[in-house]
Design a protein around this motif. Structure first.
Motif, PDB file in Angstrom:
ATOM      1  N   HIS A   3       0.848  -1.192   0.000  1.00  0.00           N
ATOM      2  CA  HIS A   3       0.000   0.000   0.000  1.00  0.00           C
ATOM      3  C   HIS A   3       0.883   1.242   0.000  1.00  0.00           C
ATOM      4  O   HIS A   3       1.863   1.304   0.745  1.00  0.00           O
ATOM      5  CB  HIS A   3      -0.907   0.008   1.228  1.00  0.00           C
ATOM      6  CG  HIS A   3      -1.875   1.136   1.227  1.00  0.00           C
ATOM      7  ND1 HIS A   3      -2.945   1.206   0.378  1.00  0.00           N
ATOM      8  CD2 HIS A   3      -1.911   2.263   1.953  1.00  0.00           C
ATOM      9  CE1 HIS A   3      -3.596   2.325   0.597  1.00  0.00           C
ATOM     10  NE2 HIS A   3      -2.985   2.989   1.548  1.00  0.00           N
ATOM     11  N   SER A  16       0.594   5.616  -0.004  1.00  0.00           N
ATOM     12  CA  SER A  16      -0.335   6.708   0.242  1.00  0.00           C
ATOM     13  C   SER A  16       0.426   8.013   0.430  1.00  0.00           C
ATOM     14  O   SER A  16       1.489   8.037   1.041  1.00  0.00           O
ATOM     15  CB  SER A  16      -1.167   6.418   1.493  1.00  0.00           C
ATOM     16  OG  SER A  16      -2.138   7.416   1.688  1.00  0.00           O
ATOM     17  N   ARG A  40      -6.967   3.287   8.162  1.00  0.00           N
ATOM     18  CA  ARG A  40      -7.150   2.288   7.103  1.00  0.00           C
ATOM     19  C   ARG A  40      -6.775   0.932   7.673  1.00  0.00           C
ATOM     20  O   ARG A  40      -5.880   0.822   8.502  1.00  0.00           O
ATOM     21  CB  ARG A  40      -6.251   2.571   5.908  1.00  0.00           C
ATOM     22  CG  ARG A  40      -6.657   3.796   5.164  1.00  0.00           C
ATOM     23  CD  ARG A  40      -5.814   3.961   3.944  1.00  0.00           C
ATOM     24  NE  ARG A  40      -6.254   5.168   3.267  1.00  0.00           N
ATOM     25  CZ  ARG A  40      -6.061   5.402   2.006  1.00  0.00           C
ATOM     26  NH1 ARG A  40      -5.416   4.518   1.272  1.00  0.00           N
ATOM     27  NH2 ARG A  40      -6.501   6.493   1.455  1.00  0.00           N
ATOM     28  N   ASN A  61       3.915  10.874   3.318  1.00  0.00           N
ATOM     29  CA  ASN A  61       3.622   9.687   2.505  1.00  0.00           C
ATOM     30  C   ASN A  61       4.246   8.465   3.162  1.00  0.00           C
ATOM     31  O   ASN A  61       5.101   8.575   4.037  1.00  0.00           O
ATOM     32  CB  ASN A  61       4.154   9.861   1.076  1.00  0.00           C
ATOM     33  CG  ASN A  61       5.651  10.054   1.056  1.00  0.00           C
ATOM     34  OD1 ASN A  61       6.409   9.153   1.379  1.00  0.00           O
ATOM     35  ND2 ASN A  61       6.079  11.258   0.688  1.00  0.00           N
TER      36      ASN A  61
END
Length: 125
Positions: A29, A31, A40, A115
């Motif tokens: 993942h 982000s 999440r 991030n």
């Protein structure tokens, strides 16, 4: 001499086989976020044959914090970390008994800007 050399080669080959792990299941993942507050949840199926579970996170935060919580298939919290700033966070190897079932990782952001890249894997020796 020849027998000794063959024995050394066999032991070296065995050592490589033991140290190399095969990744069977993986959750990745990525982000990027700005002033974000959210949670999440990701799941990873761990099978009976799997022996290791690894969590790897590369992250950059310019504000706020990230909270990673890893739970095994029984619901036991295996890792609970609050991250700030920038860096790499790794957890794994023999520390984690790979209990079969669904493992979860929760990523919570609190007023976070930055991030991350995360990988959660189940591996066999």
């Amino acid at each position: 001499m020849r027998k000794t050399l063959l024995a050394v080669c066999a032991l070296a080959a065995l050592g490589l086989a033991v140290s190399a792990a095969e990744v069977i299941s993986r959750v990745n993942h990525k982000s990027s976020f700005a002033a974000k507050t959210e949670t999440r949840r990701m799941e990873l199926q761990v099978r009976e044959e799997d022996r290791l579970v690894r969590l790897s996170v590369k992250y950059t935060l310019t504000a706020g914090e990230m909270h990673f919580k890893l739970r095994d298939a029984r619901g036991k919290v295996r890792q609970d970390a609050v991250l700030t700033g920038s860096g790499n966070y790794k957890l794994g190897t023999g520390e984690l008994e790979a209990i079969p079932g669904v493992w979860t990782v929760e990523v919570s952001l609190r007023d976070a800007t930055g991030n991350y890249e995360m990988a959660l894997t189940a591996e066999r020796p």
